[in-house]
Structure formats: structure tokens, C-alpha cells
Design a protein around this motif. Structure first.
Motif, PDB file in Angstrom:
ATOM      1  N   TYR A  63       0.841  -1.250  -0.098  1.00 18.27           N
ATOM      2  CA  TYR A  63      -0.043   0.033  -0.022  1.00 18.27           C
ATOM      3  C   TYR A  63       0.849   1.251  -0.142  1.00 18.27           C
ATOM      4  O   TYR A  63       2.107   1.340   0.577  1.00 18.27           O
ATOM      5  N   PRO A  64       0.293   2.340  -0.723  1.00 21.02           N
ATOM      6  CA  PRO A  64       1.112   3.480  -0.801  1.00 21.02           C
ATOM      7  C   PRO A  64       1.368   4.287   0.521  1.00 21.02           C
ATOM      8  O   PRO A  64       0.512   4.331   1.365  1.00 21.02           O
ATOM      9  N   SER A  65       2.548   5.066   0.609  1.00 23.75           N
ATOM     10  CA  SER A  65       2.881   5.802   1.801  1.00 23.75           C
ATOM     11  C   SER A  65       3.284   7.271   1.108  1.00 23.75           C
ATOM     12  O   SER A  65       3.376   7.386  -0.168  1.00 23.75           O
ATOM     13  N   ILE A  66       3.291   8.373   1.969  1.00 30.49           N
ATOM     14  CA  ILE A  66       3.775   9.518   1.638  1.00 30.49           C
ATOM     15  C   ILE A  66       5.221   9.836   2.341  1.00 30.49           C
ATOM     16  O   ILE A  66       5.517   9.672   3.556  1.00 30.49           O
ATOM     17  N   VAL A  67       5.950  10.382   1.582  1.00 20.70           N
ATOM     18  CA  VAL A  67       7.620  10.427   2.147  1.00 20.70           C
ATOM     19  C   VAL A  67       7.913  11.759   2.006  1.00 20.70           C
ATOM     20  O   VAL A  67       7.524  12.565   1.073  1.00 20.70           O
ATOM     21  N   ILE A  68       8.664  12.397   3.288  1.00 27.64           N
ATOM     22  CA  ILE A  68       9.170  13.579   3.076  1.00 27.64           C
ATOM     23  C   ILE A  68      10.561  13.311   3.059  1.00 27.64           C
ATOM     24  O   ILE A  68      11.235  12.891   3.945  1.00 27.64           O
ATOM     25  N   GLN A  82       4.470  10.285  -3.192  1.00 27.27           N
ATOM     26  CA  GLN A  82       3.750   9.151  -2.954  1.00 27.27           C
ATOM     27  C   GLN A  82       4.864   7.967  -3.229  1.00 27.27           C
ATOM     28  O   GLN A  82       5.722   8.318  -4.418  1.00 27.27           O
ATOM     29  N   THR A  83       4.870   7.062  -2.432  1.00 24.70           N
ATOM     30  CA  THR A  83       5.869   6.000  -2.737  1.00 24.70           C
ATOM     31  C   THR A  83       5.241   4.563  -2.148  1.00 24.70           C
ATOM     32  O   THR A  83       4.379   4.684  -1.118  1.00 24.70           O
ATOM     33  N   ARG A  84       5.773   3.630  -2.599  1.00 24.04           N
ATOM     34  CA  ARG A  84       5.714   2.201  -2.199  1.00 24.04           C
ATOM     35  C   ARG A  84       6.849   1.541  -1.518  1.00 24.04           C
ATOM     36  O   ARG A  84       6.650   0.250  -1.003  1.00 24.04           O
ATOM     37  N   LYS A  85       7.991   2.224  -1.558  1.00 26.29           N
ATOM     38  CA  LYS A  85       9.144   1.433  -1.030  1.00 26.29           C
ATOM     39  C   LYS A  85       9.604   2.416   0.298  1.00 26.29           C
ATOM     40  O   LYS A  85       9.723   3.541   0.071  1.00 26.29           O
ATOM     41  N   ILE A 118      12.714   3.189   2.298  1.00 19.85           N
ATOM     42  CA  ILE A 118      14.182   3.189   2.316  1.00 19.85           C
ATOM     43  C   ILE A 118      14.749   4.149   3.680  1.00 19.85           C
ATOM     44  O   ILE A 118      14.247   5.197   3.793  1.00 19.85           O
ATOM     45  N   LYS A 119      15.501   3.268   4.324  1.00 18.14           N
ATOM     46  CA  LYS A 119      16.299   3.742   5.433  1.00 18.14           C
ATOM     47  C   LYS A 119      17.236   4.953   5.231  1.00 18.14           C
ATOM     48  O   LYS A 119      18.525   4.580   5.233  1.00 18.14           O
ATOM     49  N   ASP A 120      16.879   6.203   4.804  1.00 20.94           N
ATOM     50  CA  ASP A 120      17.817   6.996   4.602  1.00 20.94           C
ATOM     51  C   ASP A 120      17.708   8.402   5.255  1.00 20.94           C
ATOM     52  O   ASP A 120      18.167   9.207   5.228  1.00 20.94           O
ATOM     53  N   GLY A 121      16.702   8.332   6.529  1.00 21.22           N
ATOM     54  CA  GLY A 121      16.570   9.227   7.167  1.00 21.22           C
ATOM     55  C   GLY A 121      15.345   9.987   6.862  1.00 21.22           C
ATOM     56  O   GLY A 121      14.902  11.167   7.455  1.00 21.22           O
ATOM     57  N   SER A 122      14.644   9.611   5.650  1.00 25.55           N
ATOM     58  CA  SER A 122      13.202  10.445   5.215  1.00 25.55           C
ATOM     59  C   SER A 122      12.348   9.952   6.248  1.00 25.55           C
ATOM     60  O   SER A 122      12.335   8.888   6.975  1.00 25.55           O
ATOM     61  N   THR A 123      11.312  10.918   6.421  1.00 22.37           N
ATOM     62  CA  THR A 123      10.156  10.696   7.140  1.00 22.37           C
ATOM     63  C   THR A 123       8.922  10.050   6.368  1.00 22.37           C
ATOM     64  O   THR A 123       8.429  10.717   5.276  1.00 22.37           O
ATOM     65  N   TYR A 124       8.283   9.060   6.810  1.00 19.21           N
ATOM     66  CA  TYR A 124       7.228   8.235   6.085  1.00 19.21           C
ATOM     67  C   TYR A 124       5.973   8.109   6.974  1.00 19.21           C
ATOM     68  O   TYR A 124       5.885   8.224   8.133  1.00 19.21           O
ATOM     69  N   PHE A 125       4.734   8.596   5.901  1.00 24.30           N
ATOM     70  CA  PHE A 125       3.489   8.543   6.680  1.00 24.30           C
ATOM     71  C   PHE A 125       2.411   7.458   5.952  1.00 24.30           C
ATOM     72  O   PHE A 125       2.533   7.255   4.667  1.00 24.30           O
ATOM     73  N   GLY A 126       1.865   6.614   6.748  1.00 25.24           N
ATOM     74  CA  GLY A 126       0.997   5.495   6.041  1.00 25.24           C
ATOM     75  C   GLY A 126       1.262   4.512   6.658  1.00 25.24           C
ATOM     76  O   GLY A 126       1.807   4.421   7.821  1.00 25.24           O
ATOM     77  N   PRO A 127       1.196   3.057   5.861  1.00 25.97           N
ATOM     78  CA  PRO A 127       0.463   3.344   4.485  1.00 25.97           C
ATOM     79  C   PRO A 127      -0.879   3.696   4.530  1.00 25.97           C
ATOM     80  O   PRO A 127      -1.431   3.326   5.541  1.00 25.97           O
ATOM     81  N   TYR A 128      -1.516   3.833   3.404  1.00 27.98           N
ATOM     82  CA  TYR A 128      -3.048   4.366   3.347  1.00 27.98           C
ATOM     83  C   TYR A 128      -3.455   3.192   2.349  1.00 27.98           C
ATOM     84  O   TYR A 128      -2.889   2.808   1.256  1.00 27.98           O
ATOM     85  N   THR A 129      -4.622   2.904   2.520  1.00 27.98           N
ATOM     86  CA  THR A 129      -5.480   1.908   1.689  1.00 27.98           C
ATOM     87  C   THR A 129      -6.234   2.576   0.247  1.00 27.98           C
ATOM     88  O   THR A 129      -6.631   1.594  -0.290  1.00 27.98           O
ATOM     89  N   SER A 130      -6.019   3.719   0.442  1.00 32.43           N
ATOM     90  CA  SER A 130      -6.828   4.422  -0.811  1.00 32.43           C
ATOM     91  C   SER A 130      -5.738   5.331  -1.619  1.00 32.43           C
ATOM     92  O   SER A 130      -5.241   6.375  -0.842  1.00 32.43           O
ATOM     93  N   ALA A 131      -5.201   4.700  -2.642  1.00 34.40           N
ATOM     94  CA  ALA A 131      -4.399   5.671  -3.525  1.00 34.40           C
ATOM     95  C   ALA A 131      -5.024   7.065  -3.960  1.00 34.40           C
ATOM     96  O   ALA A 131      -4.273   7.910  -4.135  1.00 34.40           O
ATOM     97  N   LEU A 132      -6.252   6.907  -4.278  1.00 33.93           N
ATOM     98  CA  LEU A 132      -7.064   8.091  -4.529  1.00 33.93           C
ATOM     99  C   LEU A 132      -6.824   9.398  -3.353  1.00 33.93           C
ATOM    100  O   LEU A 132      -7.044  10.455  -3.875  1.00 33.93           O
ATOM    101  N   ASN A 167       5.669   2.907  10.018  1.00 34.10           N
ATOM    102  CA  ASN A 167       6.945   3.131   8.991  1.00 34.10           C
ATOM    103  C   ASN A 167       8.130   3.151   9.975  1.00 34.10           C
ATOM    104  O   ASN A 167       9.069   3.575   9.513  1.00 34.10           O
ATOM    105  N   ALA A 168       8.111   2.633  11.159  1.00 31.17           N
ATOM    106  CA  ALA A 168       9.137   2.843  11.959  1.00 31.17           C
ATOM    107  C   ALA A 168      10.273   1.565  11.716  1.00 31.17           C
ATOM    108  O   ALA A 168      11.337   1.923  12.117  1.00 31.17           O
ATOM    109  N   ASN A 169       9.621   0.573  11.055  1.00 28.63           N
ATOM    110  CA  ASN A 169      10.723  -0.522  10.654  1.00 28.63           C
ATOM    111  C   ASN A 169      11.290  -1.199  11.650  1.00 28.63           C
ATOM    112  O   ASN A 169      12.430  -1.714  11.483  1.00 28.63           O
ATOM    113  N   TYR A 170      10.608  -1.560  12.882  1.00 26.56           N
ATOM    114  CA  TYR A 170      11.303  -2.388  13.916  1.00 26.56           C
ATOM    115  C   TYR A 170      10.822  -3.472  14.047  1.00 26.56           C
ATOM    116  O   TYR A 170       9.335  -4.043  13.323  1.00 26.56           O
ATOM    117  N   ASN A 171      11.526  -4.490  14.443  1.00 30.22           N
ATOM    118  CA  ASN A 171      11.147  -5.860  14.816  1.00 30.22           C
ATOM    119  C   ASN A 171      10.869  -6.173  16.165  1.00 30.22           C
ATOM    120  O   ASN A 171      11.968  -6.214  16.757  1.00 30.22           O
TER     121      ASN A 171
END
Length: 607
Positions: A101-106, A116-119, A121-135, A251-255
Motif C-alpha cells: 500500500y502507498p505511503s507519503i514520504v518527506i 507518494q511511494t511504495r518503497k 528506504i532507511k535514509d533518514g526520510s520521514t514516512y506517513f502511512g501506509p494508506y489503503t486508498s491511492a485516490l 513506518n518505524a521498521n522495527y522488529n
């Protein structure tokens, strides 16, 4: 369908979530989502699947059902996506790629881009989501770029490149959707202020957006541009979907592993959630039978060790509701106070509580007496009673404009109506509408008779009324010498307040408590039973009063007429043959002539 599956389906909650079907080998063969788990799962076993052979085969192989409840319908989409990827069930449509599902990245860097992105990447960017509606994502980004002039290009806007005049402004600058940071026309500090506003919107604080859209809508409406105003309204509704943040994927990517805990006198219940890369991929609930006096800390520790062995899970951090009585190398325990981990813990607690409720419902389905005992014990605890209220009686008065005053007494045994023990009372000593005196009379008569017959007295009396009726009832119990031996309470009609004798402060029960539901059922039954008796008595009184004016119509004839026609109006409308059939030819002729010769006479009913 197997009785085992029927019992599971009967107790599934009507909540959003994901369900998993297992075959006879304990393998997940299908994962589905539902905004109402009970309705969706039931449909597999109640509908005809002749037009869908695959579904029919799937249903024939189901041997067990498990489910995970979540907070919203959106979360069901995300959780289903996770589970299908993790377990790849045989009867689910397989995901051919790693699409998510898509997210929004800063994007991290100078003059950050927002897109908008679906990947992830751990590069210090801030991600919001994911969201169930691309619209919805598209609409939100469109509004953000309209409100705040943020660049859409992917140029490397480093201080060195800007200083060397490497780039030129594009069309976005000329249409005022970008302030030209590529040529140094906008400072990094000014640009980052807009990014902070964007972050607040993406966190769900959309007040800024809603105010702006509302102003634009008002302006368009004043200009009679209703179609444009409607389009803005539709965009706002899409953006409103972002208010609730998903618990299922972050989008915290923790286990981490998350544990919820509940217990009762006999068992401990533990829920285990496995979170991989910020997504819930497994949920499992189990129980331990208590053997001695094991502490919750000890039982939770045993559960954690069991799950680590079963699922080979060894995360660096485990989220728990309290610290277990174990220590693990390279693993720390956390009791979160806020944030995503707190929400995950709440989700685990919600699932373990539901498991405990479902287990209790299953047991009560097999043994209905168990439910009654539990409810009666609950009433005893909630109302602070000395004895178990196996036998409860409730009183209610009925009169309309002071006529035909009656009272009803209904009896519940083991929290269920015992209709053969219901009793009516025709008030004898009270003139006019006096609820207090009426209640005093019928309570006295009821328990005086039970004592004379040496019948068992109830453990609890419920008076349908406030403090006045309750105090009047207490006076009768005192006169009989049983006050203090029988618990008595009053229930006020407006706010469901429970009153005790000699106590001005009422008790308020939880609106969803089973105790309050039983008391409400008592009151409703007493009211229904009393009203029915009151109506019948008034109807019978009116009919008999009319017939009393006719000479030659005796008591037996009146009973026959009442039994067949029910009311005076129907007797008056009856044909002569019908009357003859009921009371004989001579009396029927007398009655028929009397009724038809008195059409214009105003006969007043006796009460």
C-alpha cells in the motif's frame, strides 16, 4: 458443518478484523478480511456455493477458524495484505510482486520533496502511512502542493549547486506553485517552515486544510460555482480519511514482539503479536491452566519462552503490559506509555480480552447453567448483597387516571423469568392514585402470604420506583419482621439509578453490565405484566357495566359474551344469529332489541 466450527462461529464478535481458515493439518488455507467478522464468516457456511466450486471446496476443507480483531476497516486491508504475504495460503490470490500500500514520504535532504511511494528506504526520510486508498493519497498531495509551494522536481538542490547557478526556474515557479529555491529565490529556513506545516497535516492535524477548503467552498458558493464547490468538498472527504493512523503497519521498521495478558481464577490468557519491519504478521492467543498460585509475572514469562521456542522469535525488544519474571540475554522489555508501541500493546490486549470472552461464551453454550450462575454472582457483587440472589421479585403499580389500580409481581429464578410464579394484585385498601400506599399494601400482602404458606422468600426485592416507593415497601417488611433478612432496592426510571434503603446516594451501574440488564428485564416484565392485567380488567369492567343495564342478562351470559366478543362494541355490531349461537334465542332477542333501541342513548361506563 462440524459442531466445533458452529460453536466458533456462534461466538465470533461483530467487529472488523481478519479471519484465517485452517485445514486438518493445522495449515492456514485462506485469509480474509471483514468489517463484520461474524456476518462474513457465517456467510461461508450458510450460503449455497453451487456457482463457485472453489469456494465449495475451500469450505469442505475448513477444520478450524481463528481471527484477529482490529480497530478500523482500513486496518483489515493492511493486515490481510501482511498475512497473505507471510503465509501464502493456498486458496488466496497470490501476490505476483512485492506491491504494497502507498505511503507519503518527506525525503531527507536539502529542500525536501513530498511525494507518494511504495518503497520504504532507511535514509533518514520521514514516512506517513501506509494508506489503503491511492485516490486519497493523490487528493491529499494535490491539496498540499496547492496550499504550500513545495518543489516537485528531483534536482539536487545542494548549497553548492544553487550558488553556482546550475539550475533555472521551471513552469511551477511561473504558475506560483514553487518559490524558486533552485535559483536561491527561497531560503532553506522559509522552505522548511512549509514542510513543518505539511508534517502536521500528515499526522492528522488537518485543521489548516479544512479551514482553507471551507473558505474556498464558501467563496465558490457565493459566486454560484456549485460544481467547483462540490469538487472541493469531495477532496476534503478523501483527506478526512487520514485522521486515523494505522496500528497494523507503521513506518518505524522495527522488529518486536508484543504480549497482552488477561486471567481469571482458573487460567491465564496470553496474546502474542509478531511485528516485522513495523507490520503485524502474526497473532496467536493461548492459555495456561493455573495449577497453584502462579503470579501473572511468572505466567507471562512462561508464555514468552513458549512463543520464542514455537516461532523461533528472538527480537531485541519485547513490549509487555507489565514486567515478566524472566530475564533474557540481548532482549529488553518495554512498557510503552505513548506512540505506536502503545497502540500495538492495546491491540494485543483487545485480542486477548476477546479470546477470554469467546472462551466463556463457548463454555456457556455447552452448559447454559454456567451462564446463569455467573450472572447471579455478578448481581451479588455489583449490588453488594450478602446472599446469592437466586430468587428475585420485582413489583410495579399500574393505574390510569386513578382507575382500576393493580400491581404486578414478577419472579426471576437464576436470572430468568419464572412465569408460573408471577402474581397480580387488585388493590383493596387504597383510594385513588397513591403509589406509595399501593406499594406498601401489595408488598405486605405478598410476603405475609408466603410466610403463612411457609414458602421460600426471595433473596432480593426490586421496587420499580424511586425512594418513596422503596421506603413504603421497607415499612411493610419491618411490620412483617423480615427487614434485613431480604435485600431490597429501588430503580428510578429516568437515570437507571439504584437506591438502597436509608441511603440517599444512588448506585450507578455500567450501562453494559449484565446486572443492569437483568434489573431492566425485571422492571420491563413487571410493567408489561401489570399493564396487560390492568387493560383486561378495565375492558371487562366496561363490558360488564354496559350489560348490567339490560334485564334478563345474568353473570353467566356476560361471561359467555365476554369470552367470544371481547368488547361491548363488538357485541353491539354482532348479528342476531351470532348472539343466538352464544347465549340462546330468547336472551339474544332481548339483548339485540335493547342494543338497537338505545343507539342514541349515552351510556356512561362504570370504572
Amino acid at each position: 458443518m462440524l459442531d466445533y466450527l458452529k460453536n466458533i462461529i456462534k461466538n465470533i464478535p461483530e467487529k472488523p478484523g481478519c479471519y484465517q481458515y485452517y485445514d486438518d493439518k493445522g495449515v492456514i488455507i485462506y485469509v480474509g478480511k471483514a468489517k463484520n467478522l461474524k456476518k462474513r464468516v457465517s456467510s461461508y457456511f450458510t450460503k449455497n456455493h453451487d456457482d463457485s466450486p472453489k469456494t465449495r471446496i475451500l469450505v469442505s476443507k475448513i477444520r478450524d477458524i481463528k481471527y484477529i480483531i482490529v480497530n478500523s476497516e482500513e486496518d483489515t486491508f493492511l493486515l490481510e495484505n501482511n498475512l497473505i504475504k507471510e503465509f501464502q495460503p493456498r486458496y488466496n490470490v497470490m501476490l505476483k510482486d512485492d506491491k504494497t500500500y502507498p505511503s507519503i514520504v518527506i525525503k531527507n535532504g536539502y529542500f525536501p520533496r513530498v511525494f507518494q511511494t511504495r518503497k520504504i528506504i532507511k535514509d533518514g526520510s520521514t514516512y506517513f502511512g501506509p494508506y489503503t486508498s491511492a485516490l486519497s493519497v493523490k487528493a491529499l498531495l494535490e491539496i498540499i502542493h496547492k496550499l504550500y509551494p513545495i518543489r516537485t522536481c528531483n534536482l539536487a538542490l545542494t548549497p553548492e549547486n544553487i550558488k553556482s547557478k546550475k539550475f533555472k526556474v521551471c513552469l511551477e515557479y511561473h504558475i506560483k506553485r514553487c518559490l524558486g529555491p533552485c535559483e536561491g529565490l527561497q531560503t532553506l529556513e522559509d522552505y522548511n517552515k512549509n514542510i513543518e506545516y505539511v508534517k502536521e497535516i500528515l499526522k492528522g492535524n488537518i485543521g489548516l486544510v479544512s479551514n482553507s477548503i471551507y473558505e474556498d467552498m464558501q467563496k465558490l458558493s457565493e459566486e454560484l460555482k456549485f460544481e467547483e464547490a462540490q469538487k472541493l468538498k469531495e477532496k476534503f472527504q478523501l483527506i478526512d480519511n487520514f485522521k486515523t493512523k494505522s496500528t497494523i503497519i507503521t513506518n518505524a521498521n522495527y522488529n518486536i514482539d508484543v504480549y497482552g495478558y488477561e486471567d481469571d481464577e482458573n487460567a491465564a490468557y496470553i496474546n502474542y503479536l509478531s511485528v516485522s519491519n513495523g507490520a503485524v504478521i502474526r497473532a496467536y492467543t493461548f492459555e495456561y491452566k493455573k495449577k497453584m498460585e502462579e503470579s501473572p509475572e511468572e505466567l507471562l514469562g512462561m508464555g514468552i519462552i513458549e512463543m520464542q521456542k514455537r516461532f523461533d522469535s528472538h527480537p531485541q525488544e519485547i513490549v509487555v503490559p507489565f514486567y515478566p519474571d524472566i530475564s533474557l540475554t540481548k532482549t529488553s522489555f518495554l512498557i510503552p506509555q505513548r506512540g505506536d508501541k502503545k497502540k500495538l500493546l492495546a491491540l494485543s490486549q483487545q485480542n486477548v480480552k476477546q479470546y477470554k470472552i469467546d472462551k466463556l461464551k463457548k463454555a456457556e453454550t455447552l452448559n447454559p447453567e454456567q451462564r446463569s450462575v455467573r450472572i447471579v454472582k455478578g448481581i451479588q457483587n455489583d449490588l453488594h448483597l450478602k446472599e446469592l440472589p437466586v430468587h428475585i421479585e420485582c413489583f410495579d403499580n399500574s393505574n390510569i387516571q386513578g382507575t382500576n389500580p393493580v400491581s404486578a409481581c414478577v419472579v426471576f429464578k437464576m436470572a430468568k423469568p419464572s412465569k408460573k410464579d408471577y402474581r397480580h394484585f387488585i388493590v383493596k385498601t387504597v383510594e385513588g392514585p397513591d403509589d406509595y400506599s399501593t406499594m406498601k399494601e401489595v408488598v405486605y400482602r405478598r410476603y405475609k402470604r408466603l410466610m403463612e404458606e411457609e414458602s421460600p422468600l426471595p433473596q432480593l426485592i426490586v421496587i420499580d420506583g424511586g425512594k418513596g416507593q422503596l421506603n413504603a415497601s421497607v415499612e411493610s417488611l419491618k411490620e412483617l419482621g423480615v427487614y434485613g433478612k431480604i435485600a431490597i432496592v429501588g430503580i428510578a426510571k429516568r437515570l437507571e439509578e439504584i437506591y438502597y434503603p436509608e441511603d440517599s446516594i444512588p448506585l450507578y451501574l455500567d450501562k453494559n453490565s449484565e446486572t443492569l440488564k437483568v434489573i431492566q428485564h425485571l422492571r420491563d416484565e413487571a410493567h408489561r405484566f401489570g399493564i396487560t392485567f390492568h387493560r383486561n380488567r378495565r375492558s371487562k369492567g366496561q363490558l360488564q357495566s354496559e350489560l348490567d343495564t339490560i334485564k334478563g342478562i345474568g353473570e353467566e351470559s356476560k361471561k359467555l359474551l365476554l369470552r367470544r366478543f371481547k368488547s361491548f362494541k363488538r357485541i353491539k355490531e354482532a348479528s342476531l344469529p351470532d348472539l343466538e349461537e352464544t347465549i340462546g334465542k330468547s336472551k339474544a332477542k332481548l339483548l339485540y332489541e335493547h342494543l338497537n333501541n338505545n343507539d342514541t342513548i349515552d351510556i356512561k361506563f362504570k370504572s
